[in-house]
Structure formats: structure tokens, C-alpha cells
Design a protein around this motif. Structure first.
Motif, PDB file in Angstrom:
ATOM      1  N   ASP A   1       0.815  -1.216   0.000  1.00  0.00           N
ATOM      2  CA  ASP A   1       0.000   0.000   0.000  1.00  0.00           C
ATOM      3  C   ASP A   1       0.849   1.267   0.000  1.00  0.00           C
ATOM      4  O   ASP A   1       0.334   2.364   0.182  1.00  0.00           O
TER       5      ASP A   1
ATOM      6  N   SER B   1       0.479   3.836   3.032  1.00  0.00           N
ATOM      7  CA  SER B   1      -0.674   4.705   3.265  1.00  0.00           C
ATOM      8  C   SER B   1      -1.418   4.346   4.556  1.00  0.00           C
ATOM      9  O   SER B   1      -1.912   5.236   5.265  1.00  0.00           O
ATOM     10  N   ARG B   2      -1.496   3.079   4.892  1.00  0.00           N
ATOM     11  CA  ARG B   2      -2.206   2.667   6.112  1.00  0.00           C
ATOM     12  C   ARG B   2      -1.524   3.236   7.345  1.00  0.00           C
ATOM     13  O   ARG B   2      -2.184   3.711   8.280  1.00  0.00           O
TER      14      ARG B   2
ATOM     15  N   THR C   1      -7.155   6.263   1.558  1.00  0.00           N
ATOM     16  CA  THR C   1      -6.856   5.780   2.905  1.00  0.00           C
ATOM     17  C   THR C   1      -6.336   6.915   3.783  1.00  0.00           C
ATOM     18  O   THR C   1      -6.730   7.050   4.947  1.00  0.00           O
TER      19      THR C   1
ATOM     20  N   ASP D   1      -9.193   9.763   4.287  1.00  0.00           N
ATOM     21  CA  ASP D   1     -10.254   9.344   5.216  1.00  0.00           C
ATOM     22  C   ASP D   1      -9.883   9.648   6.666  1.00  0.00           C
ATOM     23  O   ASP D   1     -10.761   9.772   7.528  1.00  0.00           O
TER      24      ASP D   1
ATOM     25  N   ALA E   1      -2.358   6.879   7.743  1.00  0.00           N
ATOM     26  CA  ALA E   1      -3.712   7.076   8.269  1.00  0.00           C
ATOM     27  C   ALA E   1      -3.799   6.749   9.750  1.00  0.00           C
ATOM     28  O   ALA E   1      -4.389   7.505  10.540  1.00  0.00           O
TER      29      ALA E   1
ATOM     30  N   ASP F   1      -6.850   4.521  -4.266  1.00  0.00           N
ATOM     31  CA  ASP F   1      -7.131   3.759  -3.039  1.00  0.00           C
ATOM     32  C   ASP F   1      -6.167   4.138  -1.920  1.00  0.00           C
ATOM     33  O   ASP F   1      -6.573   4.321  -0.762  1.00  0.00           O
ATOM     34  N   ARG F   2      -4.890   4.244  -2.235  1.00  0.00           N
ATOM     35  CA  ARG F   2      -3.905   4.615  -1.220  1.00  0.00           C
ATOM     36  C   ARG F   2      -4.141   6.041  -0.726  1.00  0.00           C
ATOM     37  O   ARG F   2      -4.069   6.307   0.476  1.00  0.00           O
TER      38      ARG F   2
END
Length: 345
Positions: A145, A148-149, A183, A186, A152, A179-180
Motif C-alpha cells: 500500500d 498509506s495505512r 486511505t 479518510d 492514516a 485507493d492509497r
């Protein structure tokens, strides 16, 4: 014998004036000659790091084993920013998968990853009592990813421990993945920063695997996503000068950033970290930086920092939404009845 770099000199007794740069010279990345390291002009000076806040943050960071881009990238403003309790934390290790020609951060195959990093960063930032934090990372193209997680989760953890603090993230391009990027958005950062770094013509030699159109796409989608999510994030980007670009090319970059509704722009002088990095082609005079600030503000940027020693996170706490109100509160006092009394203007 080392060749002297061209420098703009203002006319005696005059302020900033219009001037035109010569055609862009070749750089080493395009087959030109190597520019030796040299003494900087008098206006390239930063104050020595000092002060209680600076030494307090330095001790905390050492004890918590955190990386900062302030130190890794040899930022000249580390003393000023840390003394104002603003720091740039670098997550996901200290080894980058990209070898950009201007950057002092080390490169190679990363071996470090820690799922618990968001908690540790949040606790550390809470202990440092920062007014504003910038979280950045090395590029981690080795991760599914892109990291990115962890971005976040770090934002969300900091919101819990430091709810009143401004949060800015300076992200890689995530290979242009929606998508990344989603993340990260959000998690609702106050400012989403992604640096264009240089003009369109010099993207390949300066940024290696990055792409001009991809970076502009990331900045556009970040603003759109924040609106879709239901909050107003500011977007931000940064440019270096002195790599062989021309003023019309810089204008093109300013306009391209405004076309994707970027709010905040920083412009600073490139300073060669070592002989292994791209050569410096010329120094820009402070008057030229002042001219570029006027030009950029006229295009509609909400905030512009433009000066020789400006870096991406310079004065970052003054750029976050609501910063003007927080600035007034910093200067205010409390009267005997507990009311806020603004400082005299």
C-alpha cells in the motif's frame, strides 16, 4: 578552478525589479559539467539551533528513537522550527526506495517496518506538546500500500492524544493510486502536502521515478476527496530553484498547481547536500524570491512562503486552517476573570 555561479544583483537604490533569466544551462543529469561545492552568498545563512524548546525537543526525540526529516535532510531551519514547537516526523524508517538527485535521505532496500509506529509517534508527539506536526515518510515502493495505512493510523492516533494540534502530512505519490490516497484522506489531515519539487522539464533528472502529471493528479484528487468526505483540507506543494530552471518554467509550475486548486506554495533555494547530488546551477537573490511570492499570490494561492532558506515545512503551523485564530490566542493573555485578552496591535 571552481567556476563561479551566476547571481542576480539588484540595481543600487532600487527594490525588486523584473528580470529575465538566461536560457537554462545543462546540468550533470543532462550531460553537463559538475559544479563544485562552493561558499554560499551572504544571504544563505541560518541561525544556530538553540533555545529551551529546541533542546527539549531534541532530547525527547532521542529518547523516543524517532526519525525527523529536519535532521535527515539537513534542514537549515531546524533551530527556528523546533524552537516554535513545530517538527517534521519521518515515519516508515529512514531508507528510501527512490534515489532522487537532490535529496540527502539515504536510499536502498528498506528493512524496517513497525506496525506499532502510529501509537509510538502519537505518544511522542503528545509528550512534545507540539502546536503543529508534519508527518512525512521515505518512499516505500516495497510495501503493497506504499505505507498509506501507517500514515492514516498515525493521523488518527495523534488526533486522540493531541486533539488541538494541527496535522499536516507530506506524502509520496503512492504511484497515483486513488485507493492509497483515499486511505490517507479518510483520516482527515488538515493539510495534504505533496511536492512537485521542480519544473516540468527537469522532473526526470531531479525526481527519478516521480512524474509531473502524476503529482498534479494526486494534489487534485486529494482536494476532491476531502470535499467528498465532507471536510475542507488544504493542499500544498513545494518547489526548489537553482537547478537550471527558467522563470517562465516556474510560472508554468505555479499555474499548473493552481489549476488543481493547490492552496499553499513554498519556494526555496536548492542547496547541494554533497558532490554525489545534482549540482547547483545558480543562487536566486532574495528580491527574486519576493517577486515570485507576489506572482504566486496573484494567481490565487492562499499562502506563499518564498525565500532562500524556505523548505516544505517552513512556518507550517501558520498555514493550517484556523491558524490565524490560533496565532491570536498565542499572543493573548488571560485577565482576572479568565477572559481572553488579545495582544495590543
Amino acid at each position: 578552478m571552481a567556476r563561479e555561479l551566476p547571481m542576480f544583483e539588484p540595481a543600487p537604490g532600487q527594490g525588486a525589479v523584473a528580470h529575465h533569466a538566461p536560457p537554462a544551462p545543462e546540468t550533470i543529469a543532462m550531460g553537463g559539467s559538475i559544479t563544485p561545492l562552493r561558499r554560499h552568498p551572504d544571504w544563505i545563512k541560518s541561525r544556530l539551533p538553540s533555545g529551551e524548546n529546541y533542546h527539549d525537543l531534541k532530547g525527547l526525540l532521542r529518547g523516543l528513537n524517532l526519525n525527523t526529516v529536519c535532521e535527515e535532510a539537513h534542514c537549515p531551519n531546524i533551530g527556528e522550527c523546533w524552537d516554535q514547537r513545530t517538527a517534521t516526523i519521518m515515519i516508515l524508517g529512514d531508507t528510501c526506495t527512490r534515489a532522487c538527485g537532490f535529496c540527502a535521505v539515504k536510499t536502498g532496500p528498506p528493512t524496517w517496518f513497525d506496525d506499532d509506529e502510529p501509537r509510538r509517534v502519537a505518544e511522542a508527539v503528545g509528550a512534545m506538546r507540539l502546536e503543529h506536526v508534519v508527518v512525512t515518510s521515505v518512499a516505500r515502493d516495497d510495501l503493497p500500500d506504499g505505507g498509506s495505512r501507517i500514515f492514516a493510523e498515525t493521523i488518527l492516533a495523534m488526533r486522540e492524544t493531541s486533539p488541538g494540534m494541527g496535522i499536516e502530512v507530506l506524502i509520496p505519490d503512492f504511484d497515483g493510486s486513488d485507493d492509497r490516497l483515499r486511505t490517507v484522506m479518510d483520516a482527515r489531515p488538515d493539510i495534504l502536502n505533496h511536492n512537485l519539487e521542480t519544473v516540468k522539464r527537469l522532473q526526470k533528472p531531479v525526481r527519478k521515478r516521480a512524474r509531473w502529471d502524476r503529482s498534479l493528479y494526486v494534489l487534485r484528487r486529494a482536494k476532491e476527496m476531502s470535499q467528498e468526505i465532507g471536510y475542507a483540507a488544504h493542499t500544498k506543494s513545494s518547489l526548489m530553484v537553482g537547478l537550471g530552471e527558467t522563470r517562465p518554467e516556474l510560472t508554468e509550475a505555479f499555474e499548473a498547481l493552481r489549476e488543481v486548486d493547490v492552496d499553499i506554495l513554498t519556494v526555496g533555494q536548492y542547496l547541494r547536500p554533497s558532490e554525489k547530488h545534482l549540482p547547483l546551477e545558480r543562487y536566486y537573490h532574495p528580491d527574486e524570491f519576493a517577486e515570485m511570492k507576489v506572482e504566486a499570490l496573484a494567481l490565487g494561492f492562499k499562502h506563499v512562503e518564498s525565500a532562500p532558506l524556505v523548505r516544505s515545512s517552513y512556518h507550517a503551523r501558520d498555514q493550517v486552517p484556523g491558524a490565524e485564530l490560533r496565532s491570536l490566542r498565542r499572543a493573548a493573555t488571560i485577565d482576572a476573570q479568565g477572559r481572553i485578552v488579545p495582544a495590543a496591535s
